[in-house]
Design a protein around this motif. Structure first.
Motif, PDB file in Angstrom:
ATOM      1  N   LEU A 235       4.797  -2.351   3.077  1.00  0.00           N
ATOM      2  CA  LEU A 235       3.816  -2.229   3.721  1.00  0.00           C
ATOM      3  C   LEU A 235       3.252  -3.882   4.260  1.00  0.00           C
ATOM      4  CD1 LEU A 235       1.053   0.788   2.556  1.00  0.00           C
ATOM      5  CD2 LEU A 235       2.632   0.062   5.196  1.00  0.00           C
ATOM      6  N   ALA A 236       3.142  -4.774   3.180  1.00  0.00           N
ATOM      7  CA  ALA A 236       2.906  -6.152   3.143  1.00  0.00           C
ATOM      8  C   ALA A 236       3.944  -6.786   3.976  1.00  0.00           C
ATOM      9  CB  ALA A 236       3.277  -7.081   1.821  1.00  0.00           C
ATOM     10  N   ALA A 237       5.058  -6.450   4.632  1.00  0.00           N
ATOM     11  CA  ALA A 237       6.514  -6.966   5.170  1.00  0.00           C
ATOM     12  C   ALA A 237       6.317  -6.594   6.746  1.00  0.00           C
ATOM     13  CB  ALA A 237       7.196  -6.251   5.058  1.00  0.00           C
ATOM     14  N   LEU A 238       4.978  -5.732   6.958  1.00  0.00           N
ATOM     15  CA  LEU A 238       4.528  -5.122   8.386  1.00  0.00           C
ATOM     16  C   LEU A 238       4.401  -6.369   8.820  1.00  0.00           C
ATOM     17  CD1 LEU A 238       3.433  -1.023   7.836  1.00  0.00           C
ATOM     18  CD2 LEU A 238       5.645  -1.495   8.107  1.00  0.00           C
ATOM     19  N   ARG A 239       4.166  -6.090  10.216  1.00  0.00           N
ATOM     20  CA  ARG A 239       3.301  -6.938  11.079  1.00  0.00           C
ATOM     21  C   ARG A 239       2.942  -6.248  12.456  1.00  0.00           C
ATOM     22  NH1 ARG A 239       4.561  -9.321   7.304  1.00  0.00           N
ATOM     23  NH2 ARG A 239       5.560 -10.941   6.857  1.00  0.00           N
ATOM     24  N   CYS A 240       1.419  -6.046  11.897  1.00  0.00           N
ATOM     25  CA  CYS A 240       0.880  -5.327  12.363  1.00  0.00           C
ATOM     26  C   CYS A 240      -0.892  -6.458  12.671  1.00  0.00           C
ATOM     27  CB  CYS A 240       0.375  -3.832  12.102  1.00  0.00           C
ATOM     28  SG  CYS A 240       1.621  -2.855  11.977  1.00  0.00           S
ATOM     29  N   LEU A 251      -8.284  -5.179   6.973  1.00  0.00           N
ATOM     30  CA  LEU A 251      -7.910  -6.361   6.933  1.00  0.00           C
ATOM     31  C   LEU A 251      -6.773  -6.777   8.228  1.00  0.00           C
ATOM     32  CD1 LEU A 251      -6.956  -6.036   3.012  1.00  0.00           C
ATOM     33  CD2 LEU A 251      -9.102  -7.413   3.820  1.00  0.00           C
ATOM     34  N   ASP A 252      -6.615  -8.136   8.151  1.00  0.00           N
ATOM     35  CA  ASP A 252      -5.472  -8.838   9.284  1.00  0.00           C
ATOM     36  C   ASP A 252      -4.246  -9.032   8.612  1.00  0.00           C
ATOM     37  OD1 ASP A 252      -7.259  -9.080  11.130  1.00  0.00           O
ATOM     38  OD2 ASP A 252      -7.935 -10.250  10.657  1.00  0.00           O
ATOM     39  N   ASP A 253      -3.834  -9.228   7.691  1.00  0.00           N
ATOM     40  CA  ASP A 253      -2.601  -9.422   6.664  1.00  0.00           C
ATOM     41  C   ASP A 253      -2.910  -8.394   5.190  1.00  0.00           C
ATOM     42  OD1 ASP A 253      -1.170 -10.843   4.632  1.00  0.00           O
ATOM     43  OD2 ASP A 253      -0.738 -11.570   6.886  1.00  0.00           O
ATOM     44  N   LEU A 254      -1.781  -8.218   5.300  1.00  0.00           N
ATOM     45  CA  LEU A 254      -1.774  -7.374   3.316  1.00  0.00           C
ATOM     46  C   LEU A 254      -0.891  -7.957   2.797  1.00  0.00           C
ATOM     47  CD1 LEU A 254      -0.585  -3.989   4.855  1.00  0.00           C
ATOM     48  CD2 LEU A 254      -3.019  -4.698   3.895  1.00  0.00           C
ATOM     49  N   ARG A 255      -0.515  -9.279   2.469  1.00  0.00           N
ATOM     50  CA  ARG A 255       0.652  -9.819   1.736  1.00  0.00           C
ATOM     51  C   ARG A 255       0.182 -10.127   0.694  1.00  0.00           C
ATOM     52  NH1 ARG A 255       3.375 -14.084   6.420  1.00  0.00           N
ATOM     53  NH2 ARG A 255       0.939 -13.592   6.613  1.00  0.00           N
ATOM     54  N   GLU A 256      -1.227 -11.330   0.386  1.00  0.00           N
ATOM     55  CA  GLU A 256      -2.114 -11.101  -0.901  1.00  0.00           C
ATOM     56  C   GLU A 256      -2.296 -10.008  -1.545  1.00  0.00           C
ATOM     57  OE1 GLU A 256      -5.606 -14.301  -1.964  1.00  0.00           O
ATOM     58  OE2 GLU A 256      -4.647 -14.458  -0.253  1.00  0.00           O
ATOM     59  N   ILE A 257      -3.268  -8.886  -0.508  1.00  0.00           N
ATOM     60  CA  ILE A 257      -3.608  -8.208  -1.817  1.00  0.00           C
ATOM     61  C   ILE A 257      -2.896  -6.715  -2.066  1.00  0.00           C
ATOM     62  CG2 ILE A 257      -4.195  -6.489   0.972  1.00  0.00           C
ATOM     63  CD1 ILE A 257      -6.575  -7.141  -1.773  1.00  0.00           C
ATOM     64  N   ALA A 258      -1.519  -6.788  -0.821  1.00  0.00           N
ATOM     65  CA  ALA A 258      -0.433  -6.182  -1.901  1.00  0.00           C
ATOM     66  C   ALA A 258       0.140  -6.705  -3.246  1.00  0.00           C
ATOM     67  CB  ALA A 258       0.479  -6.024  -0.823  1.00  0.00           C
ATOM     68  N   GLU A 259       0.317  -7.987  -3.685  1.00  0.00           N
ATOM     69  CA  GLU A 259       0.224  -8.584  -4.943  1.00  0.00           C
ATOM     70  C   GLU A 259      -0.762  -8.162  -5.768  1.00  0.00           C
ATOM     71  OE1 GLU A 259       3.300  -9.441  -5.641  1.00  0.00           O
ATOM     72  OE2 GLU A 259       4.413  -8.399  -3.467  1.00  0.00           O
TER      73      GLU A 259
END
Length: 338
Positions: A235-240, A251-259
């Motif tokens: 999901l963090a790799a998605l570009r929605c 949220l606008d981005d998942l990369r930080e919250i996923a980790e």
């Protein structure tokens, strides 16, 4: 009736994965300032809107001025929440053509019956959970520690009542001429999906929790923790453009919250591992976790719910080699590996 009310309270603990929901602080939306200004029903982007209830976020895709598709339907165990959802839709003059469920847990399908009865809408669900949550008899398998007759009144309110089954491997669903992307995101539950709208907004259900929810989460729930980690990174790799998290924000981005989610699960797994002493049975481990984490257990229903949450951590710890299990004199016993 009193026992049923207690059971309903106990169920508020399960599946969201927040053991500290017994004494947690209320969750607030993490939407941006523009979203907050619009109140409990706000535009996420384009035709994708959101209803912010007390316990969850419900996606609303507006087909036109009068019709919409819901992404999850919320919980029916709090009458004021169900009433709030229906009143919000009425106030906006919206009729519901369909509900697409991210998964089969009660706080995501709880109002399916009310919506179906009021609007005659279709209920779309994916994979095995469409069947396990279909009716009381199927739901029984999820509550094996409790007597069926005692659970029946509660299970009756957990029926998801799907009308349409999304085939395994399906990546797109068309409703009233609008296309919704379907992304299989197992981990929190075996048939969990994310739903992508034409606005490039993803409704990701319980696959990732917001930072505030994590802070109050003693034992976050994932049916399969290792698989859940892979899903979080997928999901963090998605570009929605935006993401709706059921618990609980936009949220606008998942990369930080996923980790952050993954790190929190690992720390909680280590806390469970620290409770394991040589020769413990599963119930011994559960008792140690309950005491060590100061989890308030009032009834056997509480205990059953907590065991459901602890089980994936024990399985994960054995999978990664932190603990090992063996059979001895009628018991499955565990110990930490040296």
């Amino acid at each position: 009736q009193k026992q049923l009310e207690n059971m309903k309270k106990n169920c508020m603990i399960l599946y969201i994965g927040i053991v500290s929901s017994i004494d947690k602080a209320p969750c607030q939306s993490q939407a941006n300032k523009e979203d907050k200004a619009l109140g409990n029903f706000f535009c996420v982007k384009g035709n994708t809107w959101c209803i912010d209830t007390k316990t969850t976020m419900i996606g609303v895709y507006r087909l036109n001025e009068r019709d919409a598709v819901l992404l999850d339907s919320g919980s029916a165990f709090q009458p004021d929440e169900s009433e709030f959802i229906l009143n919000t839709l009425d106030a906006e003059g919206l009729g519901i053509k369909a509900v697409i469920a991210t998964h089969g847990h009660w706080d995501h399908t709880g109002n399916n019956r009310a919506l179906r009865e009021k609007y005659g809408c279709r209920i779309y669900m994916y994979g095995s959970e469409a069947y396990t949550s279909k009716n009381i008899d199927n739901l029984r398998f999820m509550w094996s520690r409790m007597a069926f007759q005692e659970m029946r009144p509660l299970l009756a309110r957990m029926e998801a009542l799907p009308t349409d089954y999304i085939p395994e491997g399906e990546t797109e669903l068309e409703i009233c001429g609008r296309k919704f992307g379907i992304l299989h995101t197992p981990g929190h539950s075996c048939s969990h999906i994310a739903i992508l709208t034409e606005d490039n907004v993803a409704m990701i259900g319980d696959a990732i929790m917001t930072e505030q929810v994590l802070r109050h989460s003693k034992l976050p729930y994932a049916e399969n923790i290792a698989v859940d980690f892979r899903t979080k990174r997928k999901l963090a790799a998605l570009r929605c453009d935006r993401y709706i998290l059921s618990h609980k924000g936009v949220l606008d981005d998942l990369r930080e919250i996923a980790e952050q989610n993954i790190s929190h699960y690992i720390k909680r797994a280590e806390a469970v591992a620290a409770c394991v002493q040589d020769g413990m049975s599963f119930d011994d481990i559960a008792a140690a976790v309950i005491m060590d984490m100061h989890i308030h257990i009032r009834t056997r229903f509480d205990f059953s719910d907590i065991c459901v949450m602890i089980t994936p951590f024990v399985q994960y710890l054995e999978e990664i080699g932190r603990i090992e299990a063996w059979y001895e004199n009628g018991y499955l016993r565990y110990r930490r590996k040296r």
